[in-house]
Each structure stands twice: as C-alpha cells, then as structure tokens.
Scaffold this motif. Sequence first.
Motif, PDB file in Angstrom:
ATOM      1  N   SER A 215      36.287  31.453  48.968  1.00 29.47           N
ATOM      2  CA  SER A 215      36.805  32.787  49.289  1.00 29.47           C
ATOM      3  C   SER A 215      38.328  32.772  49.425  1.00 29.47           C
ATOM      4  O   SER A 215      38.937  33.812  49.657  1.00 29.47           O
ATOM      5  N   PRO A 217      42.361  31.876  48.012  1.00 27.67           N
ATOM      6  CA  PRO A 217      43.040  31.967  46.712  1.00 27.67           C
ATOM      7  C   PRO A 217      43.201  30.624  46.007  1.00 27.67           C
ATOM      8  O   PRO A 217      43.387  30.585  44.797  1.00 27.67           O
ATOM      9  N   TYR A 232      42.800  27.793  41.283  1.00 22.88           N
ATOM     10  CA  TYR A 232      43.238  29.075  41.815  1.00 22.88           C
ATOM     11  C   TYR A 232      42.185  30.129  41.522  1.00 22.88           C
ATOM     12  O   TYR A 232      41.567  30.125  40.462  1.00 22.88           O
ATOM     13  N   ASN A 233      41.996  31.012  42.486  1.00 17.40           N
ATOM     14  CA  ASN A 233      41.029  32.088  42.359  1.00 17.40           C
ATOM     15  C   ASN A 233      41.794  33.361  41.985  1.00 17.40           C
ATOM     16  O   ASN A 233      42.343  34.038  42.838  1.00 17.40           O
ATOM     17  N   ASP A 234      41.806  33.665  40.683  1.00 17.78           N
ATOM     18  CA  ASP A 234      42.608  34.795  40.216  1.00 17.78           C
ATOM     19  C   ASP A 234      42.079  36.125  40.737  1.00 17.78           C
ATOM     20  O   ASP A 234      42.794  37.123  40.754  1.00 17.78           O
ATOM     21  N   ALA A 235      40.828  36.127  41.170  1.00 18.09           N
ATOM     22  CA  ALA A 235      40.233  37.382  41.649  1.00 18.09           C
ATOM     23  C   ALA A 235      40.563  37.649  43.112  1.00 18.09           C
ATOM     24  O   ALA A 235      40.203  38.695  43.641  1.00 18.09           O
ATOM     25  N   TYR A 236      41.269  36.704  43.745  1.00 19.90           N
ATOM     26  CA  TYR A 236      41.542  36.880  45.175  1.00 19.90           C
ATOM     27  C   TYR A 236      42.425  38.095  45.408  1.00 19.90           C
ATOM     28  O   TYR A 236      43.456  38.263  44.768  1.00 19.90           O
ATOM     29  N   VAL A 237      42.012  38.932  46.342  1.00 21.44           N
ATOM     30  CA  VAL A 237      42.815  40.090  46.732  1.00 21.44           C
ATOM     31  C   VAL A 237      43.312  39.830  48.138  1.00 21.44           C
ATOM     32  O   VAL A 237      42.539  39.507  49.040  1.00 21.44           O
TER      33      VAL A 237
END
Length: 246
Positions: A215, A217, A232-237
């Motif tokens: 969960s 980034p 890296y989690n590109d979907a992280y907001v």
Amino acid sequence: MRLGNQQRSPILVLDRVVKEHAGNPPLRILHDVALTVSRGELLAIVGPSGSGKSTLLSLIGTLDRPTSGRIELEGHDLNALSDRKIAALRAHRIGFVFQQFFLLPGLTTIENVATGLLYTGETARRRRRRAVRALEDVGLAHRLEHRPGQLSGGEKQRVAIARALVGDPLLLLADEPTGALDTDAGQGVVDLLLELNAQGTTVVVITHDRDLAASFPRQVGLQDGRIAFDTYNDAYVMAPAQGRAP
Ligand code: ADP
Ligand code: MG
C-alpha cells in the motif's frame, strides 16, 4: 503528485553496506546493500523474519555502524564522523518508532513526548508547548495528562510517533509500528504515517506485512540480507493532508 527536484535530493545513501557479527566464520547479516532514499519519500522495507530488516534500520538510524561500506545521511559520510558527532546527528535528524512503543510508564503523555526534546536544551515550558503541538498533530489533544497504562495500544503508538516527530526530524524510521496492534488500531497508525508523509516527512517503515508494504509508494524487499527488489507503486495516491478524525 510530482515533487520538484529540490525536494527529491537524496537524504540517505547506502553503498555496498555489509554487516557481520563476530564469530568463526563471521555471520554475515547484510550483503552489499545499496539504497537511496530521497527527501519526501515514503517507503516500506519488507521481508520475512530474520531477513535483516531491523539490522538495516539500526544502520540507517546510526544506532550501529556497518562492517564495511558507506552510509551518507544528508550528505554526511557516517564513516568520517566520531560517535559523538553521530549521536548529535541522530538526536537532531532521526525519529524512531518501535513495535513496543517504549514509553516511560511513570510519565504523562506530554512528558513522554517532551523527552524527545531533552537534547535541545530548551526550557521545560517550551518543550511542553512543542509536545502539545505534536500531540495535536497525531490526534491526541484529549489525552495529554494520561499515563501509558491508561491508553490503548493505538494511542500509545501515536504518543511514540509524536515523540519521534516533536524535534522535527529529517527522517522518521518505524520498525514494525503496527506489530503490536489490532487491525483497526494498526490501520489508524498507517493512516497517520501516510498523512505525516503527505505533509512532507520522509518515512521509512519496516514490516513483514506484504499487504501493508504494497500500500506504500515504494517497497524495498529484503531476503537473506540482500535487496531482492525495489519497486515503485505508480498507482499510489498521496494521502490527503487533512481529514483525519481527531
Ligand atoms: P528481521 O528484523 O528482518 O527479523 P534482524 O535484522 O533482526 O531481522 O536479524 C537478521 C539476522 O541477524 C537474524 O538471523 C538474527 O538472528 C541475526 N542477528 C541479529 N542480531 C544479531 C547479533 N547481535 N549477533 C548475531 N546475530 C544477530
Ligand atoms: Mg525485526
């Protein structure tokens, strides 16, 4: 959300870091670890029990020195600094949060947080004022005079986070911060870390929890003392900077 280059300068660089414990043969815990953390990042160091996560955190946190290799904190080569200089750097620049909270049972919430400022030489009154502000930031304004025995696990960890943050550190290091908490309290602590990061704190969280790490980034995976992945989690907001209930 993209940050400017200035905010993305590295604050922590590990280069070919090795940690061994004495023995015949020596026991190698960390093998050639390379890691760069930039200002404003939020990352998880994830791996199974015994993979070397706490050892890595103690090196990053300057609590221990590597057997070989180089660690730079905010441009300072730690190998070149005396133990005394390193202790000063640690006191001013690093905040620690541990699974077991490590609050002093005889002290109130405010006093526990104010201990995070003892090195500053500020007056007791000013330390108290800053402690209250830090406790407000973690949603504990209504628990100022409680002692640890009167707090829930989640509240205790918030006090520990306030103590870690009260000196306005460069880097917040958390070793299994949700490890002693139930699911809801753990989620509350994670939400708080996300929010603190959204406000600009650089946060490194150690966990064996793959879902928690996913969960974040960025996840750095440790396996048998080696970095197995760094993704890296590109979907992280980014978490909203406001909106947490007190
Ligand atoms: P993790 O936090 O991922 O569970 P640790 O960093 O605590 O892992 O430990 C990694 C390995 O190093 C383990 O095998 C542990 O037994 C070993 N270890 C940790 N501290 C010492 C020590 N002081 N002397 C010898 N071995 C140690
Ligand atoms: Mg550990």
